[in-house]
Design a protein around this motif. Structure first.
Motif, mmCIF file in Angstrom:
data_model
loop_
_atom_site.group_PDB
_atom_site.id
_atom_site.type_symbol
_atom_site.label_atom_id
_atom_site.label_comp_id
_atom_site.label_asym_id
_atom_site.label_seq_id
_atom_site.Cartn_x
_atom_site.Cartn_y
_atom_site.Cartn_z
ATOM 1 N N GLN A 37 0.772 -1.292 0.030
ATOM 2 C CA GLN A 37 0.072 -0.043 0.047
ATOM 3 C C GLN A 37 0.853 1.402 0.050
ATOM 4 O O GLN A 37 0.617 2.163 -0.439
ATOM 5 N N ALA A 38 2.057 1.242 0.617
ATOM 6 C CA ALA A 38 2.881 2.109 0.668
ATOM 7 C C ALA A 38 3.612 2.496 -0.685
ATOM 8 O O ALA A 38 3.610 3.743 -1.050
ATOM 9 N N VAL A 39 3.769 1.568 -1.308
ATOM 10 C CA VAL A 39 4.353 1.765 -2.762
ATOM 11 C C VAL A 39 3.312 2.021 -3.697
ATOM 12 O O VAL A 39 3.804 3.110 -4.656
ATOM 13 N N THR A 40 2.144 1.642 -3.721
ATOM 14 C CA THR A 40 1.132 2.035 -4.664
ATOM 15 C C THR A 40 0.231 3.373 -4.120
ATOM 16 O O THR A 40 -0.610 3.702 -4.894
ATOM 17 N N GLN A 41 0.503 3.872 -3.000
ATOM 18 C CA GLN A 41 -0.119 4.885 -2.388
ATOM 19 C C GLN A 41 -1.594 4.627 -2.320
ATOM 20 O O GLN A 41 -2.559 5.532 -2.282
ATOM 21 N N ILE A 42 -2.175 3.368 -2.178
ATOM 22 C CA ILE A 42 -3.408 3.150 -1.912
ATOM 23 C C ILE A 42 -3.654 2.930 -0.464
ATOM 24 O O ILE A 42 -3.191 1.874 0.136
#
Length: 85
Positions: A37-42
């Motif tokens: 989620q941190a990488v995809t900013q979701i």
């Protein structure tokens, strides 16, 4: 008095043996999901919950027999101790 402490020690050991695998797998999935989620900013909370729920249910399906056997053995041990009194 010594028997009581042995029973409690065994009960804590059984609880740890049964709970630790589920908690560790859920924690690993949570960390992996948080990184994803941190990488995809979701930043959706339900994504993490759903993945953890799936992992816990799968573990219960696969390891449920072992968990039940462990609980049965501990319960039978307790009944044997009560019968000996």
């Amino acid at each position: 008095m010594v028997q009581v402490t042995d029973i409690f020690r065994d009960a804590v050991g059984v609880a740890l043996r049964l709970g630790a695998p589920i908690l560790l797998m859920s924690m690993m999935v949570g960390v992996f999901t948080a990184i994803l989620q941190a990488v995809t900013q979701i930043h959706e909370q339900t994504i993490s919950f759903v993945f953890k729920l799936i992992v816990v249910v799968l573990f219960m399906v696969v390891g449920g027999g072992w968990m039940l056997t462990t609980l049965q053995e501990f319960t039978l041990e307790l009944f044997e101790l009560m019968r000996a009194l």
